[in-house]
Design an enzyme around this catalytic site. Sequence first.
Site, mmCIF file in Angstrom:
data_model
loop_
_atom_site.group_PDB
_atom_site.id
_atom_site.type_symbol
_atom_site.label_atom_id
_atom_site.label_comp_id
_atom_site.label_asym_id
_atom_site.label_seq_id
_atom_site.Cartn_x
_atom_site.Cartn_y
_atom_site.Cartn_z
ATOM 1 N NE ARG A 34 -2.503 -0.068 3.681
ATOM 2 C CZ ARG A 34 -3.281 0.325 4.682
ATOM 3 N NH1 ARG A 34 -4.580 0.403 4.510
ATOM 4 N NH2 ARG A 34 -2.782 0.668 5.837
ATOM 5 C CB THR A 87 -2.644 7.117 -2.549
ATOM 6 O OG1 THR A 87 -1.939 5.876 -2.771
ATOM 7 C CG2 THR A 87 -1.845 8.246 -3.174
ATOM 8 C CG ASP A 109 2.359 -3.155 9.395
ATOM 9 O OD1 ASP A 109 2.563 -4.327 8.983
ATOM 10 O OD2 ASP A 109 2.445 -2.160 8.651
ATOM 11 C CG ASP A 146 6.047 -3.725 10.087
ATOM 12 O OD1 ASP A 146 6.781 -4.164 9.181
ATOM 13 O OD2 ASP A 146 5.669 -2.544 10.154
HETATM 14 C C1 PRP Z 1 -1.199 -4.640 4.587
HETATM 15 C C2 PRP Z 1 -1.971 -5.935 4.808
HETATM 16 C C3 PRP Z 1 -2.864 -5.997 3.620
HETATM 17 C C4 PRP Z 1 -3.134 -4.550 3.316
HETATM 18 C C5 PRP Z 1 -4.531 -4.247 3.735
HETATM 19 O O1 PRP Z 1 -0.183 -4.835 3.694
HETATM 20 O O2 PRP Z 1 -1.141 -7.041 4.922
HETATM 21 O O3 PRP Z 1 -2.288 -6.616 2.490
HETATM 22 O O4 PRP Z 1 -2.202 -3.780 4.070
HETATM 23 O O5 PRP Z 1 -4.847 -2.930 3.475
HETATM 24 P P1 PRP Z 1 -5.935 -2.466 2.407
HETATM 25 O O6 PRP Z 1 -7.145 -3.280 2.670
HETATM 26 O O7 PRP Z 1 -6.103 -1.022 2.756
HETATM 27 O O8 PRP Z 1 -5.387 -2.647 1.040
HETATM 28 P P2 PRP Z 1 0.950 -3.748 3.390
HETATM 29 O O9 PRP Z 1 0.589 -2.940 2.194
HETATM 30 O O10 PRP Z 1 1.259 -2.981 4.643
HETATM 31 O O11 PRP Z 1 2.175 -4.616 2.945
HETATM 32 P P3 PRP Z 1 2.999 -5.744 3.726
HETATM 33 O O12 PRP Z 1 2.057 -6.921 3.964
HETATM 34 O O13 PRP Z 1 4.082 -6.071 2.775
HETATM 35 O O14 PRP Z 1 3.491 -5.169 5.024
HETATM 36 N N1 URA Z 2 -2.604 -3.393 7.260
HETATM 37 C C1 URA Z 2 -2.290 -3.866 8.497
HETATM 38 O O1 URA Z 2 -1.346 -4.650 8.637
HETATM 39 N N2 URA Z 2 -3.027 -3.451 9.534
HETATM 40 C C2 URA Z 2 -4.050 -2.598 9.421
HETATM 41 O O2 URA Z 2 -4.692 -2.270 10.433
HETATM 42 C C3 URA Z 2 -4.361 -2.108 8.135
HETATM 43 C C4 URA Z 2 -3.629 -2.530 7.068
#
Ligand code: PRP
Ligand code: URA
Length: 208
Positions: free
Chosen positions: A103, A107, A199, A202
């Site tokens: 993400r 945005t 998160d 993380d």
């Molecule tokens: C997080 C999570 C989802 C997404 C959800 O991923 O693991 O994939 O955000 O958010 P959304 O519904 O608003 O799209 P992130 O983009 O942080 O990437 P990561 O899993 O690599 O940390």
């Molecule tokens: N992605 C995450 O990992 N946690 C949230 O709460 C939203 C998006």
Amino acid sequence: MGKLIHLRHPLLEHKLTHVRDKQTDTKTFRENVSELSALMAYEITRDLSTRPQTIETPLKTMTGQVLDKAVVLVPILRAGLGMVEGIHRLIPTAKIGHIGLYRDEETLEPHSYYVKFPPDVSTATVLLLDPMLATGGSVVAAIDALKQKGATDIRFVGIVGCPEGVARLQKHHPDVDIYLAALDERLNAHGYIEPGLGDCGDRLFGTK
Ligand code: PRP
Ligand code: URA
């Protein structure tokens, strides 16, 4: 419209409480996400079709039942990876596709960086895995990519969602049922689910 199925079970509640707790260490977090995913998959696959198979037990010939259709697990990287192992242990014949999305922090829109699906994704039952359904942007984009490859039987498996993400997913992909262990109150101004669990990527991989 895609059904929203909020799975409720004391074991799900118990494990989810550990996952939400900020004191939970990385190893326990990862184990609980994996176990939650497996428990959810047991329910979500309840209606999969089977076909008869004749076998010999040590005593007799009999007809048993085996899964009729291929199952494909598709984790959204990174956090979806935490859901694969538990489900794969239950369905070891499942093939695994991957979709890499992150993400944009400003945005909140998803950006795709990797896509690899098995060839039979178009005829399989696809379990799309992402623990967090926040704005819904990532899941909508992942389903767009799956449908481009011909997938028609897609079930979304998340752990925590919020009304905003559910609404976006139902609007864009009304044919996809949504399975969650919790539907939280809301999305905050930074795109995080509240109360949520923080998160997920993380916390699974110890990157913060
Ligand atoms: C997080 C999570 C989802 C997404 C959800 O991923 O693991 O994939 O955000 O958010 P959304 O519904 O608003 O799209 P992130 O983009 O942080 O990437 P990561 O899993 O690599 O940390
Ligand atoms: N992605 C995450 O990992 N946690 C949230 O709460 C939203 C998006």
